[in-house]
Every structure is written in structure tokens, then in C-alpha cells.
Design a protein around this motif. Structure first.
Motif, mmCIF file in Angstrom:
data_model
loop_
_atom_site.group_PDB
_atom_site.id
_atom_site.type_symbol
_atom_site.label_atom_id
_atom_site.label_comp_id
_atom_site.label_asym_id
_atom_site.label_seq_id
_atom_site.Cartn_x
_atom_site.Cartn_y
_atom_site.Cartn_z
ATOM 1 N N ILE A 174 0.372 -1.210 0.028
ATOM 2 C CA ILE A 174 -0.194 0.246 -0.256
ATOM 3 C C ILE A 174 1.019 1.546 -0.080
ATOM 4 O O ILE A 174 0.968 2.082 -0.894
ATOM 5 N N THR A 175 2.212 0.898 0.764
ATOM 6 C CA THR A 175 2.795 2.955 0.559
ATOM 7 C C THR A 175 3.587 3.062 -0.689
ATOM 8 O O THR A 175 3.801 3.901 -1.426
ATOM 9 N N ALA A 176 3.534 1.318 -1.232
ATOM 10 C CA ALA A 176 4.361 1.800 -3.009
ATOM 11 C C ALA A 176 3.569 1.989 -3.759
ATOM 12 O O ALA A 176 4.199 3.175 -4.347
ATOM 13 N N ARG A 177 1.962 1.958 -3.667
ATOM 14 C CA ARG A 177 0.820 2.363 -4.192
ATOM 15 C C ARG A 177 1.232 3.961 -3.710
ATOM 16 O O ARG A 177 0.694 4.416 -4.627
ATOM 17 N N ALA A 178 1.247 4.387 -3.156
ATOM 18 C CA ALA A 178 0.769 5.957 -1.991
ATOM 19 C C ALA A 178 2.155 6.276 -3.222
ATOM 20 O O ALA A 178 1.725 7.716 -3.561
ATOM 21 N N ARG A 179 2.924 5.955 -2.937
ATOM 22 C CA ARG A 179 4.349 6.483 -3.280
ATOM 23 C C ARG A 179 4.534 7.423 -5.437
ATOM 24 O O ARG A 179 4.485 7.745 -5.465
ATOM 25 N N ALA A 180 3.729 5.831 -5.444
ATOM 26 C CA ALA A 180 3.568 5.774 -6.892
ATOM 27 C C ALA A 180 2.472 6.761 -6.956
ATOM 28 O O ALA A 180 2.205 7.641 -8.659
ATOM 29 N N TYR A 181 1.202 6.834 -6.683
ATOM 30 C CA TYR A 181 0.600 8.450 -6.791
ATOM 31 C C TYR A 181 1.451 9.291 -6.605
ATOM 32 O O TYR A 181 1.132 10.364 -6.751
ATOM 33 N N ALA A 182 1.523 9.338 -5.803
ATOM 34 C CA ALA A 182 2.330 10.925 -5.164
ATOM 35 C C ALA A 182 3.285 11.206 -6.668
ATOM 36 O O ALA A 182 3.379 12.467 -6.860
ATOM 37 N N GLU A 183 3.657 9.774 -7.542
ATOM 38 C CA GLU A 183 4.762 10.439 -7.929
ATOM 39 C C GLU A 183 4.339 10.939 -9.571
ATOM 40 O O GLU A 183 4.844 11.706 -10.166
ATOM 41 N N ASN A 184 2.867 10.274 -9.675
ATOM 42 C CA ASN A 184 2.493 10.466 -10.612
ATOM 43 C C ASN A 184 2.127 11.971 -10.849
ATOM 44 O O ASN A 184 2.134 12.467 -11.772
ATOM 45 N N LYS A 185 1.658 12.072 -9.139
ATOM 46 C CA LYS A 185 0.543 13.805 -8.721
ATOM 47 C C LYS A 185 1.927 15.199 -9.299
ATOM 48 O O LYS A 185 1.692 15.757 -10.229
ATOM 49 N N ARG A 186 3.384 14.900 -9.038
ATOM 50 C CA ARG A 186 4.351 15.805 -9.640
ATOM 51 C C ARG A 186 4.555 16.212 -10.440
ATOM 52 O O ARG A 186 4.788 16.605 -11.007
ATOM 53 N N ASN A 187 4.601 14.317 -11.125
ATOM 54 C CA ASN A 187 5.080 14.999 -13.018
ATOM 55 C C ASN A 187 3.730 14.766 -14.040
ATOM 56 O O ASN A 187 3.485 15.046 -14.958
ATOM 57 N N HIS A 188 2.594 14.945 -13.590
ATOM 58 C CA HIS A 188 1.271 14.623 -14.412
ATOM 59 C C HIS A 188 0.001 15.321 -13.490
ATOM 60 O O HIS A 188 -0.525 14.262 -12.777
ATOM 61 N N PRO A 189 0.653 16.824 -13.183
ATOM 62 C CA PRO A 189 -1.137 17.280 -12.426
ATOM 63 C C PRO A 189 -1.928 16.639 -12.284
ATOM 64 O O PRO A 189 -3.441 16.661 -11.475
ATOM 65 N N THR A 190 -2.541 16.107 -13.858
ATOM 66 C CA THR A 190 -4.043 15.514 -13.920
ATOM 67 C C THR A 190 -4.287 14.078 -13.626
ATOM 68 O O THR A 190 -5.839 13.479 -13.680
ATOM 69 N N TRP A 191 -2.875 13.928 -13.408
ATOM 70 C CA TRP A 191 -3.030 12.226 -12.664
ATOM 71 C C TRP A 191 -3.819 12.217 -11.202
ATOM 72 O O TRP A 191 -3.090 11.743 -10.441
ATOM 73 N N ASP A 192 -4.789 12.134 -10.701
ATOM 74 C CA ASP A 192 -5.087 12.339 -9.536
ATOM 75 C C ASP A 192 -6.331 10.741 -9.196
ATOM 76 O O ASP A 192 -7.767 10.834 -8.862
ATOM 77 N N ASP A 193 -5.692 9.790 -9.783
ATOM 78 C CA ASP A 193 -6.957 8.474 -10.127
ATOM 79 C C ASP A 193 -7.321 7.776 -8.413
ATOM 80 O O ASP A 193 -8.177 7.328 -8.432
ATOM 81 N N TYR A 194 -6.551 7.867 -7.527
ATOM 82 C CA TYR A 194 -6.571 7.978 -6.021
ATOM 83 C C TYR A 194 -7.853 8.550 -5.651
ATOM 84 O O TYR A 194 -8.752 8.147 -4.499
ATOM 85 N N ARG A 195 -8.921 10.128 -6.185
ATOM 86 C CA ARG A 195 -9.786 10.059 -6.350
ATOM 87 C C ARG A 195 -11.274 8.849 -6.742
ATOM 88 O O ARG A 195 -11.844 9.258 -5.958
ATOM 89 N N ILE A 196 -10.969 8.091 -6.459
ATOM 90 C CA ILE A 196 -11.585 6.756 -6.568
ATOM 91 C C ILE A 196 -12.154 6.195 -5.848
ATOM 92 O O ILE A 196 -13.183 6.077 -5.438
ATOM 93 N N GLU A 197 -11.136 6.430 -4.555
ATOM 94 C CA GLU A 197 -11.638 6.048 -3.319
ATOM 95 C C GLU A 197 -11.590 7.203 -2.780
ATOM 96 O O GLU A 197 -12.073 7.092 -1.329
ATOM 97 N N LYS A 198 -10.633 7.852 -2.783
ATOM 98 C CA LYS A 198 -10.005 9.001 -1.515
ATOM 99 C C LYS A 198 -11.474 9.585 -1.499
ATOM 100 O O LYS A 198 -11.869 10.622 -1.347
ATOM 101 N N ASP A 199 -12.303 9.792 -2.792
ATOM 102 C CA ASP A 199 -13.702 10.899 -3.496
ATOM 103 C C ASP A 199 -15.152 10.230 -3.529
ATOM 104 O O ASP A 199 -14.455 9.529 -4.240
ATOM 105 N N LYS A 200 -15.133 9.683 -2.325
ATOM 106 C CA LYS A 200 -16.859 9.091 -2.330
ATOM 107 C C LYS A 200 -17.602 9.269 -3.222
ATOM 108 O O LYS A 200 -18.087 8.475 -4.213
ATOM 109 N N CYS A 201 -17.591 10.373 -2.983
ATOM 110 C CA CYS A 201 -18.436 11.287 -4.440
ATOM 111 C C CYS A 201 -18.168 10.840 -6.114
ATOM 112 O O CYS A 201 -18.876 10.140 -6.997
#
Length: 496
Positions: A174-201
Motif C-alpha cells: 500500500i505504501t508503494a502504491r501511495a508513493r506511485a500516486y505521489a510521483e504521478n501527481k508531481r509529474n502529471h498533475p491531472t493524474w489524480d486516480d486516487y480519487r476513485i476511493e479517496k473521493d467518495k462522490c
């Protein structure tokens, strides 16, 4: 002249595992004493011994707290046992953050499982062996599934941080996944795929856009749609609802908070109760919170991502009226469900009170006690015997397929006596559920798939939560109009 080890034989055994250069460094700075000469005054404790002693005490403390919090009845708010007090102290946020993280991290680690097996005796060893037998049976099926699986570009980044399967842990993945999301967000600001869970709506809009059966909602009001907390509350009060449901229970969920310790989802008795001062004050207080995951090791990595999500409010209709629904937490890895954890057993329907049993793909049900010894769980048999698992496995795997995700937990509500009524409640990218012996085994499957990289990587063109295959996708494309896993209404709407 008699040789004496001032550091003690235990210390010397430990030091043999250190490189020679490290030992020389510690000796030069007086962290331990050379073993020479006859010591008339007795052994002298070195700083490193005190350090090892402190670490040993810390491990013992964590082991005690983890074991106490897993005792039967520990999560009962009315209980006064040591385990219940430890759990309430932890749940209330009174415990230091580093200790809460340490308890969770240690409680699923390979070291902890080794200690349990060492001290638990034959019954515990047998439970671990049975879990490993199940893993070995499932392993080829999951590796074959990984070969034919397709993930989004954002998920492929996880391979960069995934540990070796042989040393992987559930929290490590899970930590590896978090690091991947953080890197994606730094390099590609529109890659906010984590919102599929972190944003319930966003999660519910994703399920609607792909035809996945899920809980119904009366409305969603977001800050990025121009809503403040007050405006969202006022909109909820005038949301169009059927007269037959206006006096029924309603569920309030905050879109931007996914951590359980905030209690950001709760039930109100009717529509009018939303307008009560107590409800409105609670919504206002949660609306402007920047959530933090204070209990997990991946929290510091995930927190900046989740705090970037605009606040929002959702009002849902309850799944099973005034009865508590039965719920399964299903772990899906490489598109295939591995197990389902019984989170609520249908107590409100007159079923058993027990929770935490696990249903495996072969239909067997196993429950583990606080020592992780395995026991049968007959009071959950109704889930398998009534045919609920066929619907539940399909829903969980369908969610993973639509999201093009490597691993995800999908929570499914069940209605006793009516397996066709199953719906998805929510999903989790960072599950903290207690999987006992299956923790590191599931982590190995997840890590090995990324290690092999035999999957296909595709560009979905949009972040994961915005994938939209159409409202007929689940029934027609994924379920292929199979009557045995589709609600009759869904079948008649898209397949008849």
C-alpha cells in the motif's frame, strides 16, 4: 588470563551479523567494549545494549497492545476489558501517532507472524499452513490472470516501488502504491486516480457511469460546483425525494474524507433531521477538514493527495431500510477475488454477532481467534448456502475491471434471502482490514505481478475515476447478461 565479554554473549552474537567496518566504527566510539582481560567489576552495559533493550521493550509493548486489541469483544464500546480499553484509547486518537502507526505496522509484519507461530503452538502453525496451502492453490490462477490483465498508466508506476515478493508486506505494498500516486501527481498533475476511493462522490459517479450496482443517492453537492457547507446543507434539505422515502432513514457521507476515525458517514432518521442544529454543525465541522490518516504508515504520503480533494456532501438512501446490512470486504488482485472478509454478519436480520470470518474462493469459511488459530464459522454459512458469493465475486471483479486497477478492496452489501439485491457500498485503495495469515500472502501476489510486468498498460485517456464505459457495461460487457449474477431489473433493462 580469562576472557570476559563486557558486552555480554548476546550482544556479541548480534554483532557478528554486522559488517567488520561497522563493528570497528562502533568500537572506536565506545558503543561497546572489546572482549579482553579479566573484569573484576563485572560486565559493563554499553549504549548499544541499552538501545537493544529499549527496542526489545518497544517490541514487547507493541505485541501486547496488538494482542489485547484483538481479544474478543475488544471493539464493544460497553466493554471494560483491557483489550477494549486499548482499542478505545487507539480509536479515540489519544494514543501518540507514532505508537498507533507502530501497532498497525507491526501487527501485519512478517516478524509478528513469526512470533505468533513460535508462541502459538500446533493450532496456530496449522492455521498458517492451511493459509499457505490455499495461497499455493490460487497462485497459478492469479499469475495467469495478471498476464491477461490491463492496468492504467498510473497503476504501472507501482512497479517502481513494489518490494520483492519474498519480503513484501500488505502495508508495504500500500505504501508503494501511495508513493506511485505521489510521483504521478508531481509529474502529471491531472493524474489524480486516487480519487476513485479517496473521493467518495467520485467513486459513486464512477460506478453509475459503468452500470455497477451501488447504493442509491438523493444528491451530491461539491465545493467545485460552487457549494459551501451551508449551501450544500440547504440543497440537501430540498433535494427531490419520493414521499415514501422522505420519512425513512438517510445516510450522510462526506465526499472528501475516507478515514474511519473521522466518523464522516452516519445515519439520520429522516429528511427533517438533516436540518437539525446538531446535524448541520457536524456537517460544517467536517466540510472544512483537511483529513489525515494518523494511524497508518502510508499516511504522510497519501495525506497531501487526499487534502487536495475539494470538500463535498452526499445523501444516500439506506440499503436495507432500518436494518443493518450484511457487508463483505472483498480483496481483488489482478482482476480476481482472493477472499471476502465478513465485516458485518447481518445481526439486524437475526444472524450471528461474529465478524471477521473470511470466505475463500472454494466456499470454505474460516475465522481466526486473537492468537490467529483457525476455527470454523458456521453462523456465516448462510452467505454461501444462499448463493450470495456468486453475485458478490462478480461485483468486486467487475469494479476492478472497469477501473483497470492492479488491486482493490470492494465492499459489497448483502440482503439475507435475496442474493440478487447485492450492491457495492464502496472501495478502498488502502485497506487496513485484519487479514491475519493472508496479509503477506496477498502482498506476494500483488508484488509478484508487478515484478513480472506481464500485464498490459493502457492509456485510458482520463483519470481512473472518470472512466465511463456506459450504464449497460456491467450487465452486457462484463456479466455478459448472465442471469445468475444479475438482478432481474438489470437483466430486463439491458439484456432482455
Amino acid at each position: 588470563m580469562q576472557r570476559s565479554d563486557k558486552g555480554g554473549p548476546g550482544l556479541n552474537r548480534f554483532l557478528r551479523f554486522l559488517p567488520l567496518s561497522v563493528r570497528r566504527f562502533l568500537l572506536k566510539r565506545g558503543w561497546f567494549s572489546a572482549a579482553s582481560g579479566h573484569d573484576q567489576s563485572g560486565p559493563r552495559r554499553s549504549p548499544i545494549q541499552y538501545c537493544l533493550g529499549g527496542c526489545g521493550f518497544f517490541v514487547f509493548l507493541i505485541l501486547f497492545l496488538v494482542n489485547a486489541a484483538q481479544q474478543p469483544g475488544a471493539q464493544d464500546p460497553n466493554s471494560r476489558t483491557i483489550g477494549a480499553r486499548v482499542y478505545q484509547f487507539y480509536r479515540g486518537g489519544s494514543m501518540p501517532k507514532w505508537l498507533m502507526i507502530g501497532i498497525n505496522e507491526f501487527g501485519q509484519s512478517r516478524r509478528f507472524t513469526s512470533i505468533l507461530q513460535f508462541k502459538g503452538g500446533q493450532a496456530v502453525s496449522q492455521a498458517r499452513n492451511e493459509a499457505e496451502i490455499y495461497y499455493n492453490e490460487q497462485h497459478p490462477l492469479f499469475m495467469e490472470a495478471a498476464k491477461s490483465w490491463t492496468i492504467t498508466r498510473s497503476m504501472a508506476t507501482v512497479a517502481k516501488y513494489a518490494p520483492r515478493p519474498s519480503v513484501s508486506t500488505w502495508y508495504g505494498m500500500i505504501t508503494a502504491r501511495a508513493r506511485a500516486y505521489a510521483e504521478n501527481k508531481r509529474n502529471h498533475p491531472t493524474w489524480d486516480d486516487y480519487r476513485i476511493e479517496k473521493d467518495k462522490c467520485d467513486m459513486y459517479k464512477f460506478m453509475e457511469a459503468n452500470g455497477l450496482p451501488c447504493g442509491e443517492w438523493a444528491g451530491i453537492w461539491r465545493e467545485d460546483d460552487g457549494y459551501t457547507a451551508n449551501k450544500a446543507i440547504n440543497a440537501a434539505l430540498v433535494a427531490p425525494m419520493n414521499a415514501s422515502t422522505a420519512n425513512n432513514l438517510l445516510v450522510i457521507k462526506m465526499c472528501h474524507i475516507s478515514m474511519g476515525h473521522y466518523d464522516s458517514s452516519w445515519v439520520v432518521p429522516n429528511l427533517q433531521a438533516i436540518g437539525l442544529d446538531s446535524t448541520m454543525d457536524r456537517i460544517r465541522g467536517l466540510y472544512n477538514i483537511k483529513p489525515t490518516d494518523r494511524t497508518r504508515s502510508w499516511g504522510p504520503i497519501f495525506d497531501p493527495l487526499t487534502q487536495s480533494i475539494p470538500p463535498g456532501l452526499m445523501v444516500q438512501y439506506p440499503f436495507s431500510g432500518r436494518r443493518e446490512p450484511a457487508e463483505l470486504k472483498i480483496e481483488v488482485i489482478w482482476g480476481r477475488a482472493y477472499l471476502a472478509l465478513v465485516d458485518t454478519s447481518g445481526k439486524a436480520f437475526g444472524k450471528c454477532d461474529n465478524e471477521g470470518a473470511m470466505i475463500l474462493r472454494n466456499g470454505s469459511i474460516v475465522s481466526y481467534d486473537s492468537a490467529w488459530a483457525a476455527h470454523p464459522e458456521p453462523c456465516s454459512d448462510w452467505i454461501v448456502k444462499e448463493g450470495h458469493m456468486e453475485y458478490a465475486w462478480a461485483l468486486a471483479e467487475g469494479f476492478a475491471k472497469a477501473a483497470m486497477i492492479d488491486a482493490v478492496r470492494v465492499d459489497v452489501f448483502l440482503h439475507p434471502g435475496h442474493p440478487e439485491l447485492a450492491v457495492i457500498n464502496e472501495c478502498s485503495l488502502s485497506s487496513g482490514a485484519m487479514y491475519k495469515w493472508h496479509f503477506h500472502l496477498m502482498a506476494q501476489l500483488w508484488a509478484e505481478g508487478h515484478r513480472r510486468q506481464e500485464y498490459t498498460v493502457a492509456d485510458a485517456g482520463v483519470p481512473m475515476q472518470k472512466i465511463s464505459n456506459g450504464k449497460d457495461w456491467y450487465a452486457k460487457t462484463f456479466a455478459r447478461c448472465r442471469r445468475d449474477i444479475l438482478h432481474p431489473d438489470l437483466y430486463n433493462r439491458y439484456c432482455a
